[in-house]
Design a protein around this motif. Structure first.
Motif, PDB file in Angstrom:
ATOM      1  N   GLN A  20     -35.408 -33.658-101.095  1.00 26.97           N
ATOM      2  CA  GLN A  20     -33.933 -32.896-101.167  1.00 26.97           C
ATOM      3  C   GLN A  20     -34.341 -32.391-100.102  1.00 26.97           C
ATOM      4  O   GLN A  20     -33.217 -32.027 -99.236  1.00 26.97           O
ATOM      5  N   GLY A  21     -35.635 -32.018 -99.338  1.00 26.81           N
ATOM      6  CA  GLY A  21     -35.580 -31.333 -97.621  1.00 26.81           C
ATOM      7  C   GLY A  21     -35.461 -29.953 -98.374  1.00 26.81           C
ATOM      8  O   GLY A  21     -35.665 -29.131 -97.159  1.00 26.81           O
ATOM      9  N   ILE A  22     -36.697 -29.675 -99.130  1.00 29.65           N
ATOM     10  CA  ILE A  22     -36.651 -28.239 -99.984  1.00 29.65           C
ATOM     11  C   ILE A  22     -38.225 -28.291 -99.763  1.00 29.65           C
ATOM     12  O   ILE A  22     -39.007 -28.362-100.872  1.00 29.65           O
ATOM     13  N   THR A  23     -38.914 -27.462 -98.995  1.00 31.05           N
ATOM     14  CA  THR A  23     -40.564 -27.620 -99.566  1.00 31.05           C
ATOM     15  C   THR A  23     -40.516 -25.999-100.404  1.00 31.05           C
ATOM     16  O   THR A  23     -40.629 -24.573 -99.824  1.00 31.05           O
ATOM     17  N   LEU A  24     -40.784 -26.250-101.370  1.00 26.98           N
ATOM     18  CA  LEU A  24     -41.525 -25.441-102.731  1.00 26.98           C
ATOM     19  C   LEU A  24     -42.522 -24.485-102.229  1.00 26.98           C
ATOM     20  O   LEU A  24     -43.716 -24.990-102.354  1.00 26.98           O
ATOM     21  N   GLU A  25     -42.459 -23.640-101.958  1.00 25.43           N
ATOM     22  CA  GLU A  25     -44.069 -22.746-101.458  1.00 25.43           C
ATOM     23  C   GLU A  25     -44.107 -21.711-102.185  1.00 25.43           C
ATOM     24  O   GLU A  25     -43.125 -20.666-102.944  1.00 25.43           O
ATOM     25  N   ILE A  26     -45.374 -21.560-103.825  1.00 25.83           N
ATOM     26  CA  ILE A  26     -45.252 -21.111-104.901  1.00 25.83           C
ATOM     27  C   ILE A  26     -46.059 -20.061-104.427  1.00 25.83           C
ATOM     28  O   ILE A  26     -47.768 -20.489-104.270  1.00 25.83           O
ATOM     29  N   VAL A  27     -46.702 -18.873-104.878  1.00 20.91           N
ATOM     30  CA  VAL A  27     -47.151 -17.893-104.453  1.00 20.91           C
ATOM     31  C   VAL A  27     -47.919 -16.700-105.701  1.00 20.91           C
ATOM     32  O   VAL A  27     -46.861 -16.656-106.829  1.00 20.91           O
ATOM     33  N   GLU A  28     -48.743 -17.017-106.361  1.00 19.76           N
ATOM     34  CA  GLU A  28     -49.373 -16.116-107.497  1.00 19.76           C
ATOM     35  C   GLU A  28     -49.457 -15.423-107.474  1.00 19.76           C
ATOM     36  O   GLU A  28     -50.278 -14.624-105.864  1.00 19.76           O
ATOM     37  N   TYR A  29     -49.173 -14.726-108.699  1.00 20.15           N
ATOM     38  CA  TYR A  29     -49.601 -13.374-108.420  1.00 20.15           C
ATOM     39  C   TYR A  29     -50.127 -12.658-109.209  1.00 20.15           C
ATOM     40  O   TYR A  29     -49.999 -13.819-110.560  1.00 20.15           O
ATOM     41  N   GLY A  30     -51.284 -11.935-110.026  1.00 19.69           N
ATOM     42  CA  GLY A  30     -51.487 -11.628-110.726  1.00 19.69           C
ATOM     43  C   GLY A  30     -51.185 -10.590-111.979  1.00 19.69           C
ATOM     44  O   GLY A  30     -51.886  -9.999-112.845  1.00 19.69           O
ATOM     45  N   ASP A  31     -50.085  -9.731-111.272  1.00 21.09           N
ATOM     46  CA  ASP A  31     -49.423  -8.389-112.027  1.00 21.09           C
ATOM     47  C   ASP A  31     -48.159  -9.184-112.320  1.00 21.09           C
ATOM     48  O   ASP A  31     -47.543  -9.263-111.901  1.00 21.09           O
ATOM     49  N   TYR A  32     -46.991  -7.533-112.879  1.00 22.15           N
ATOM     50  CA  TYR A  32     -45.904  -7.444-112.937  1.00 22.15           C
ATOM     51  C   TYR A  32     -45.590  -6.805-112.545  1.00 22.15           C
ATOM     52  O   TYR A  32     -44.147  -6.913-112.499  1.00 22.15           O
ATOM     53  N   VAL A  33     -46.026  -5.870-110.939  1.00 24.01           N
ATOM     54  CA  VAL A  33     -45.118  -5.164-110.031  1.00 24.01           C
ATOM     55  C   VAL A  33     -44.879  -6.166-108.975  1.00 24.01           C
ATOM     56  O   VAL A  33     -43.056  -6.215-108.226  1.00 24.01           O
ATOM     57  N   VAL A  34     -46.170  -6.900-108.420  1.00 20.83           N
ATOM     58  CA  VAL A  34     -45.990  -7.924-106.781  1.00 20.83           C
ATOM     59  C   VAL A  34     -44.439  -7.983-107.118  1.00 20.83           C
ATOM     60  O   VAL A  34     -43.590  -7.730-105.753  1.00 20.83           O
ATOM     61  N   PRO A  35     -44.223  -9.032-107.717  1.00 20.54           N
ATOM     62  CA  PRO A  35     -43.772  -9.904-107.090  1.00 20.54           C
ATOM     63  C   PRO A  35     -42.103  -9.665-107.569  1.00 20.54           C
ATOM     64  O   PRO A  35     -41.311 -10.413-106.941  1.00 20.54           O
ATOM     65  N   ASN A  36     -42.174  -8.017-108.575  1.00 21.15           N
ATOM     66  CA  ASN A  36     -40.303  -8.279-108.020  1.00 21.15           C
ATOM     67  C   ASN A  36     -39.933  -7.172-106.520  1.00 21.15           C
ATOM     68  O   ASN A  36     -39.314  -7.509-106.367  1.00 21.15           O
ATOM     69  N   THR A  37     -41.242  -6.327-106.010  1.00 17.75           N
ATOM     70  CA  THR A  37     -40.903  -5.448-104.764  1.00 17.75           C
ATOM     71  C   THR A  37     -41.240  -7.061-103.511  1.00 17.75           C
ATOM     72  O   THR A  37     -39.925  -6.834-102.788  1.00 17.75           O
ATOM     73  N   ALA A  38     -41.525  -7.562-104.084  1.00 18.69           N
ATOM     74  CA  ALA A  38     -41.443  -9.021-103.187  1.00 18.69           C
ATOM     75  C   ALA A  38     -40.042 -10.053-103.017  1.00 18.69           C
ATOM     76  O   ALA A  38     -39.719  -9.885-102.033  1.00 18.69           O
ATOM     77  N   VAL A  39     -39.391 -10.176-103.911  1.00 14.78           N
ATOM     78  CA  VAL A  39     -37.986 -10.236-104.034  1.00 14.78           C
ATOM     79  C   VAL A  39     -36.996  -9.090-103.441  1.00 14.78           C
ATOM     80  O   VAL A  39     -36.510  -9.681-102.837  1.00 14.78           O
ATOM     81  N   GLU A  40     -37.305  -8.453-104.011  1.00 19.08           N
ATOM     82  CA  GLU A  40     -36.717  -7.460-103.889  1.00 19.08           C
ATOM     83  C   GLU A  40     -36.143  -6.748-102.265  1.00 19.08           C
ATOM     84  O   GLU A  40     -35.153  -6.570-101.371  1.00 19.08           O
ATOM     85  N   GLU A  41     -37.067  -6.893-101.762  1.00 20.37           N
ATOM     86  CA  GLU A  41     -38.176  -6.704 -99.659  1.00 20.37           C
ATOM     87  C   GLU A  41     -37.631  -7.912 -99.582  1.00 20.37           C
ATOM     88  O   GLU A  41     -37.669  -7.511 -97.684  1.00 20.37           O
ATOM     89  N   GLY A  42     -37.143  -9.422 -99.147  1.00 17.74           N
ATOM     90  CA  GLY A  42     -36.915 -10.727 -98.929  1.00 17.74           C
ATOM     91  C   GLY A  42     -38.166 -11.188 -98.778  1.00 17.74           C
ATOM     92  O   GLY A  42     -37.974 -12.133 -97.994  1.00 17.74           O
ATOM     93  N   GLU A  43     -38.712 -11.097 -99.361  1.00 19.22           N
ATOM     94  CA  GLU A  43     -40.420 -11.745 -98.830  1.00 19.22           C
ATOM     95  C   GLU A  43     -40.377 -12.824 -99.325  1.00 19.22           C
ATOM     96  O   GLU A  43     -40.946 -13.883 -98.715  1.00 19.22           O
ATOM     97  N   ASP A  44     -40.121 -12.818-100.499  1.00 19.31           N
ATOM     98  CA  ASP A  44     -40.147 -14.305-101.688  1.00 19.31           C
ATOM     99  C   ASP A  44     -39.195 -14.520-101.462  1.00 19.31           C
ATOM    100  O   ASP A  44     -37.393 -12.950-102.143  1.00 19.31           O
ATOM    101  N   ASP A  45     -38.151 -14.932-102.102  1.00 17.58           N
ATOM    102  CA  ASP A  45     -36.963 -15.801-102.236  1.00 17.58           C
ATOM    103  C   ASP A  45     -36.428 -15.659-104.339  1.00 17.58           C
ATOM    104  O   ASP A  45     -35.040 -15.547-104.178  1.00 17.58           O
ATOM    105  N   ALA A  46     -37.098 -15.917-104.700  1.00 12.56           N
ATOM    106  CA  ALA A  46     -37.258 -15.410-106.207  1.00 12.56           C
ATOM    107  C   ALA A  46     -38.418 -15.517-106.723  1.00 12.56           C
ATOM    108  O   ALA A  46     -39.817 -16.077-105.776  1.00 12.56           O
ATOM    109  N   ASN A  47     -38.260 -14.806-107.972  1.00 10.54           N
ATOM    110  CA  ASN A  47     -39.768 -15.101-109.241  1.00 10.54           C
ATOM    111  C   ASN A  47     -39.243 -15.695-110.142  1.00 10.54           C
ATOM    112  O   ASN A  47     -38.685 -15.762-111.063  1.00 10.54           O
TER     113      ASN A  47
END
Length: 280
Positions: free
Chosen positions: A67-94
């Motif tokens: 569909q023309g979408i490249t899915l980049e999966i970023v793996e995290y080992g904790d429960y805090v950083v992935p939420n920070t990354a979405v809030e700050e716009g570094e990640d699109d979703a978690n």
């Protein structure tokens, strides 16, 4: 004079043909499979726990690429950083957390995270350490539990369901050991990061572990847990999460549609055999 005019005409025609030959047809250019209908490449960056979330996301990489979408999966080992990354716009979703945890994180950190899809449920389990059964649990035993608010409360609710403790309020999803009303075995609680629980099971009598970390630690929750949550209507659905305002993003909606398919449901059921339960 006629010869000069003929020569000039020939040169003009040659230049016109050469110019036409330098422009390739757009349909023949390479790399068009990574573009959307409007010609712009789209990369969707999604944070996830390695197991099972990243493994599930990998099942839709190719369908999204078509569909023309490249899915980049970023793996995290904790429960805090992935939420920070979405809030700050570094990640699109978690995709790693259940709804009560997301809501608690918002309340405590002032973040603006919203769930856009309920995807699966992971039953929490009680695992043997120094003690190999609930019946043989000695007086004064130590039980390891997650230290984040919602998963700590969830672990205590599971222990209560096994008759080991009684909570002051069983509807409180954020209970702590301070909220225990009755503790007949004088149990002690070792509160630690959820990711550390599988690595420390031999140091305590029992451990209450989230299934994603149990799977990463080599446990089979449906076989190895001494007791496991059972619920048809769980308050702990694992969700795809975005920052408020991005709920209707076309790529996010395409990801949701790709995940909620028969193929992905079959992958979850066949791979995790009850340790991860699809909710679609």
């Amino acid at each position: 004079m006629k010869k000069i005019l003929a020569l000039l005409l020939a040169l003009t025609m040659a230049l016109a043909l050469a110019a036409c030959g330098t422009t390739p047809a757009p349909a023949e250019e390479e790399g068009k499979t990574d573009e959307t209908n409007n010609g712009e490449a789209v990369t969707l960056r999604v944070g996830a726990s390695p197991t099972p979330h990243a493994e599930i996301l990998k099942q839709v990489v190719e369908p999204l690429k078509e569909q023309g979408i490249t899915l980049e999966i970023v793996e995290y080992g904790d429960y805090v950083v992935p939420n920070t990354a979405v809030e700050e716009g570094e990640d699109d979703a978690n995709y790693f957390q259940h709804t009560p945890y997301m809501e608690s994180h918002n309340a405590k950190n002032g973040t603006h995270l919203v769930a856009v899809a309920e995807l699966h449920y992971e039953p929490m389990g009680i695992y043997a350490g120094k003690c190999d059964s609930l019946e043989a649990l000695p007086d004064g035993a130590t039980i390891a539990i997650p230290n984040d608010p919602t998963n700590e409360g969830r672990a205590l609710l599971l222990l209560e369901s096994q008759g080991l403790i009684t909570l002051k309020d069983s509807t409180n999803l954020e209970s702590t050991p301070n909220d225990i009303a009755d503790n007949p075995k004088n149990l002690k609680f070792s509160e630690m990061e959820a990711a550390m629980l599988p690595q420390t099971v031999e140091d305590v009598d029992l451990s209450v572990i989230n299934s994603n970390y149990a799977l990463e630690g080599g446990f089979d929750p449906t076989k190895d847990a001494l007791a496991i949550e059972t619920s048809d209507t769980t308050p702990y659905p694992n969700v795809l999460c975005v920052k408020e305002g991005n709920e209707n993003n076309e790529a996010i909606q395409a990801l949701i549609k790709a995940l909620k398919t028969d193929e992905v449901r079959s992958f979850i059921e066949e791979t995790y055999k009850g340790a991860v339960v699809p909710l679609f």
